[in-house]
Design a protein around this motif. Structure first.
Motif, PDB file in Angstrom:
ATOM      1  N   ILE A  32       0.836  -1.201   0.000  1.00 40.17           N
ATOM      2  CA  ILE A  32       0.000   0.000   0.000  1.00 40.17           C
ATOM      3  C   ILE A  32       0.871   1.252   0.000  1.00 40.17           C
ATOM      4  O   ILE A  32       0.603   2.222  -0.715  1.00 40.17           O
ATOM      5  CB  ILE A  32      -0.957  -0.012   1.213  1.00 40.17           C
ATOM      6  CG1 ILE A  32      -1.989  -1.130   1.027  1.00 40.17           C
ATOM      7  CG2 ILE A  32      -1.620   1.342   1.406  1.00 40.17           C
ATOM      8  CD1 ILE A  32      -2.818  -1.411   2.256  1.00 40.17           C
ATOM      9  N   ARG A  33       1.946   1.225   0.763  1.00 44.29           N
ATOM     10  CA  ARG A  33       2.818   2.390   0.854  1.00 44.29           C
ATOM     11  C   ARG A  33       3.607   2.617  -0.441  1.00 44.29           C
ATOM     12  O   ARG A  33       3.816   3.759  -0.853  1.00 44.29           O
ATOM     13  CB  ARG A  33       3.731   2.249   2.057  1.00 44.29           C
ATOM     14  CG  ARG A  33       2.927   2.324   3.359  1.00 44.29           C
ATOM     15  CD  ARG A  33       3.750   2.073   4.576  1.00 44.29           C
ATOM     16  NE  ARG A  33       4.777   3.093   4.722  1.00 44.29           N
ATOM     17  CZ  ARG A  33       5.778   2.997   5.580  1.00 44.29           C
ATOM     18  NH1 ARG A  33       5.900   1.934   6.353  1.00 44.29           N
ATOM     19  NH2 ARG A  33       6.678   3.957   5.662  1.00 44.29           N
ATOM     20  N   VAL A  34       4.027   1.537  -1.080  1.00 44.60           N
ATOM     21  CA  VAL A  34       4.724   1.691  -2.366  1.00 44.60           C
ATOM     22  C   VAL A  34       3.739   2.187  -3.424  1.00 44.60           C
ATOM     23  O   VAL A  34       4.085   3.040  -4.246  1.00 44.60           O
ATOM     24  CB  VAL A  34       5.411   0.376  -2.800  1.00 44.60           C
ATOM     25  CG1 VAL A  34       6.003   0.515  -4.188  1.00 44.60           C
ATOM     26  CG2 VAL A  34       6.502  -0.017  -1.801  1.00 44.60           C
ATOM     27  N   SER A  35       2.513   1.706  -3.380  1.00 46.73           N
ATOM     28  CA  SER A  35       1.483   2.183  -4.300  1.00 46.73           C
ATOM     29  C   SER A  35       1.266   3.684  -4.119  1.00 46.73           C
ATOM     30  O   SER A  35       1.149   4.430  -5.092  1.00 46.73           O
ATOM     31  CB  SER A  35       0.176   1.418  -4.066  1.00 46.73           C
ATOM     32  OG  SER A  35      -0.845   1.912  -4.886  1.00 46.73           O
ATOM     33  N   ALA A  36       1.241   4.151  -2.883  1.00 46.67           N
ATOM     34  CA  ALA A  36       1.082   5.584  -2.601  1.00 46.67           C
ATOM     35  C   ALA A  36       2.281   6.373  -3.131  1.00 46.67           C
ATOM     36  O   ALA A  36       2.114   7.480  -3.665  1.00 46.67           O
ATOM     37  CB  ALA A  36       0.902   5.814  -1.107  1.00 46.67           C
ATOM     38  N   ALA A  37       3.484   5.813  -2.996  1.00 47.91           N
ATOM     39  CA  ALA A  37       4.683   6.475  -3.525  1.00 47.91           C
ATOM     40  C   ALA A  37       4.610   6.571  -5.048  1.00 47.91           C
ATOM     41  O   ALA A  37       5.029   7.573  -5.637  1.00 47.91           O
ATOM     42  CB  ALA A  37       5.941   5.731  -3.080  1.00 47.91           C
ATOM     43  N   CYS A  38       4.072   5.543  -5.688  1.00 48.24           N
ATOM     44  CA  CYS A  38       3.889   5.581  -7.144  1.00 48.24           C
ATOM     45  C   CYS A  38       2.904   6.678  -7.518  1.00 48.24           C
ATOM     46  O   CYS A  38       3.137   7.435  -8.475  1.00 48.24           O
ATOM     47  CB  CYS A  38       3.384   4.233  -7.661  1.00 48.24           C
ATOM     48  SG  CYS A  38       4.624   2.940  -7.717  1.00 48.24           S
TER      49      CYS A  38
END
Length: 93
Positions: A32-38
């Motif tokens: 979820i956090r990597v998706s938000a960074a994307c």
């Protein structure tokens, strides 16, 4: 952990230890956090439920230059997220 896919449908799996394939604790919500960074990089990538896995499904009419742009944005997002995970002590890699 692994990059896998079929055709343009691809996914990146994140693990705490690549050699031993040890997963992150669910409380860290890595996918979820990597998706938000994307998303902060202007890229939509889906965090898959119940796994630290990021999925991509670009349109079939995508160009090589657009694929290169996706890869660049993903790298920038991963670099930022990795920096955050290291600062928090979530990942030591």
């Amino acid at each position: 952990g692994e990059v896998r896919g079929a055709g343009l449908l691809t996914g990146i799996e994140f693990v705490a230890d690549k050699t031993k394939k040890i997963r992150f604790e669910p409380k860290h919500k890595i996918g979820i956090r990597v998706s938000a960074a994307c998303l902060a990089e202007g890229l939509i990538a889906r965090a898959m439920p119940n796994a630290d896995l990021l999925a991509f499904s670009p349109p079939l009419c995508i160009t090589k230059n657009e694929v290169d742009e996706i890869v660049g944005r993903t790298k920038r997002a991963l670099d930022k997220a990795t920096e955050d995970f290291r600062k928090e002590g979530v990942w030591k890699g």
